[in-house]
Design an enzyme around this catalytic site. Structure first.
Site, PDB file in Angstrom:
ATOM      1  N   HIS A  30      -4.219  -1.354  -6.287  1.00 29.68           N
ATOM      2  CA  HIS A  30      -3.595  -0.048  -6.391  1.00 29.68           C
ATOM      3  C   HIS A  30      -4.507   0.891  -7.160  1.00 29.68           C
ATOM      4  O   HIS A  30      -5.248   0.480  -8.038  1.00 29.68           O
ATOM      5  CB  HIS A  30      -2.203  -0.121  -7.031  1.00 29.68           C
ATOM      6  CG  HIS A  30      -2.136  -0.957  -8.271  1.00 29.68           C
ATOM      7  ND1 HIS A  30      -1.717  -2.275  -8.235  1.00 29.68           N
ATOM      8  CD2 HIS A  30      -2.424  -0.686  -9.560  1.00 29.68           C
ATOM      9  CE1 HIS A  30      -1.753  -2.764  -9.468  1.00 29.68           C
ATOM     10  NE2 HIS A  30      -2.167  -1.829 -10.287  1.00 29.68           N
ATOM     11  N   GLY A  66       5.896  11.997  -4.184  1.00 28.89           N
ATOM     12  CA  GLY A  66       4.480  12.221  -4.417  1.00 28.89           C
ATOM     13  C   GLY A  66       3.934  13.241  -3.440  1.00 28.89           C
ATOM     14  O   GLY A  66       4.135  13.115  -2.227  1.00 28.89           O
ATOM     15  N   ASP A 119       0.819  -1.222   0.000  1.00 30.72           N
ATOM     16  CA  ASP A 119       0.000   0.000   0.000  1.00 30.72           C
ATOM     17  C   ASP A 119       0.849   1.266   0.000  1.00 30.72           C
ATOM     18  O   ASP A 119       0.427   2.308   0.495  1.00 30.72           O
ATOM     19  CB  ASP A 119      -0.952   0.025   1.210  1.00 30.72           C
ATOM     20  CG  ASP A 119      -1.797  -1.230   1.310  1.00 30.72           C
ATOM     21  OD1 ASP A 119      -2.429  -1.580   0.307  1.00 30.72           O
ATOM     22  OD2 ASP A 119      -1.819  -1.859   2.387  1.00 30.72           O
TER      23      ASP A 119
END
EC number: 6.3.4.4
Length: 428
Positions: free
Chosen positions: A41, A413, A13
């Protein structure tokens, strides 16, 4: 051109879908090499559409990319067809999806046994998703599994199902007091499903190697994470396959000299689903706040994920066992608004400070995190597109994680969107 492995560096995850989507833009092939539909995902496209994938490689969302479900994957035919239908309903071209003839099929009896076993174990359960993954891999290792290619020969398929149900029905009926399965019903169901994907079955091992010979780039996509690897994870609270980089060769059919780089995915904090040790786990309001801010609920199961601070001990371990060359750090934006951010730099194991993963299962269970406090930041980072645009404390946080993990952090990210990514270095 190279083969590049993409692997989660924690307990799964970590955000591999986004990383695969990014790297997939420079690849001609994306290959899933292990696991099944026990992991999911999510990829968010620039137009805001989000896709939850469980079995099909996320390269399916990139036009022109050939996607492969490799020989190391276990395939539930029903899930495969549902996922294909869902993509096609949203006008995604699925014609470039191939399935290895040597991949194993998850049969109805695998799912039945997985579910009743977990219920029987009660509080001692491992926390499987109940999708039949483990029982399918058990049959593979015992050399009694059903492979994708078997659907092309009804006689062989029937022989294998009959042999399997001679044993499986005994277990279901006599051990768990459940109804047995009918051979004809199982065979007819699988053959009916196979009619819809038989044209995708291929010698993918040959095709992938030929692609590399032509100079094309192949992205090898693992599911789950390093600490869930059956050999290198927190056994027995692991999956039944090898998501680590070594499993990429066995699960795709290429040799190790073909691999040019290994990209690890690290979340800016840590999460875990299911039972098992988790040294930095937070069971207070801080953990709940992380869960809500990060949307930490499983794509496949919907279960709440356990949350905790970043653990540099397991990051270093992942770097070592995978040979990671680059890291993609995800969800940095989730930490915005914290006064200070603890980072686990070592463990206290029965009074001894250790900076590497404990050798024994007991040692991992006894591990107490030793924290280093780093200053937080309040500025919104979701719009940053270069490292220099991040707040100074966010930059310092990334640099410290890089130093502790032992490999460079090449991408970051800062939000769920495909474009919400900072690229610091060319990966692999």
């Amino acid at each position: 051109m190279p083969a590049i492995v993409l692997i989660g560096a924690q307990w799964g995850d970590e955000g591999k879908g986004k990383a695969t989507d990014l790297l997939g833009e420079q690849a001609q092939w994306v290959v899933r090499y292990q696991g099944g539909n026990n992991a999911g995902h999510t990829v968010v496209l620039p137009d805001g559409q989000d896709f939850a994938l469980h079995l099909i490689p996320s390269g399916i969302l990139t036009p022109g990319v050939t996607n492969v479900i490799g020989n190391g994957v276990v395939v539930d035919p029903g899930v495969l067809l549902d996922e294909l239908a869902g993509l096609e309903a949203r006008d995604i071209d699925t014609n470039r999806l191939l399935i290895s003839a040597d991949a194993h099929l998850i049969m109805p009896y695998h799912v039945a046994i997985d579910r009743v076993t977990e219920r029987y174990l009660g509080k001692k359960q491992i926390g499987t998703t109940g999708r039949g993954i483990g029982p399918c891999y058990q049959d593979k290792i015992a050399r009694v599994g059903v492979r994708v290619q078997d659907v092309l020969d009804e006689k062989i398929l029937r022989q294998k199902v009959e042999a399997a149900l001679d044993i499986k029905n005994q277990i279901l009926v006599k051990v768990y007091n459940r109804r047995g399965l009918d051979v004809d019903e199982v065979v007819d169901t699988v053959l009916g499903q196979a009619e819809k994907f038989a044209g995708r079955i291929a010698d993918t091992k040959l095709l992938i190697n030929q692609a590399l010979d032509r100079g094309e780039t192949v992205l090898l996509e693992g599911s789950q994470g390093t600490l869930l690897d059956v050999d290198h994870g927190t056994y027995p609270f692991v999956t039944s396959s090898n998501p680590t980089s070594g499993g990429a060769c066995a699960g795709s059919g290429i040799g190790p000299t073909r691999i040019n780089g290994v990209v690890g995915i690290l979340k800016a904090y840590t999460t875990r689903v299911g039972a098992g040790p988790f040294p930095t786990e937070l069971t207070d309001d801080a953990g709940e706040n992380l869960r809500k801010a990060g949307g930490e609920f499983g794509v496949t199961t919907g279960r709440s994920r356990r949350t905790g601070w970043f653990d540099a001990v397991i990051a270093r371990y992942a770097t070592r066992v995978n040979g990671i060359t680059d890291y993609f750090l995800t969800k940095l934006d989730v930490l915005t608004g914290l006064q200070t951010i603890p980072v686990c730099v070592a463990y206290d194991v029965d009074g001894e400070r250790v900076t590497e993963m404990p050798m024994t299962q007991t040692g991992v269970h006894h591990a107490v995190p030793v924290y280093e406090e780093l200053p937080g930041w309040w500025e919104d980072v979701s719009g940053a597109r270069s490292f220099e645009e991040l707040p100074a404390n966010a930059q310092a946080y990334v640099k410290r994680l890089e130093e502790l993990s032992g490999a460079r952090i090449s991408a970051i990210g800062v939000g769920p969107g495909r474009d919400q990514t900072i690229v610091r270095h060319t990966m692999a």
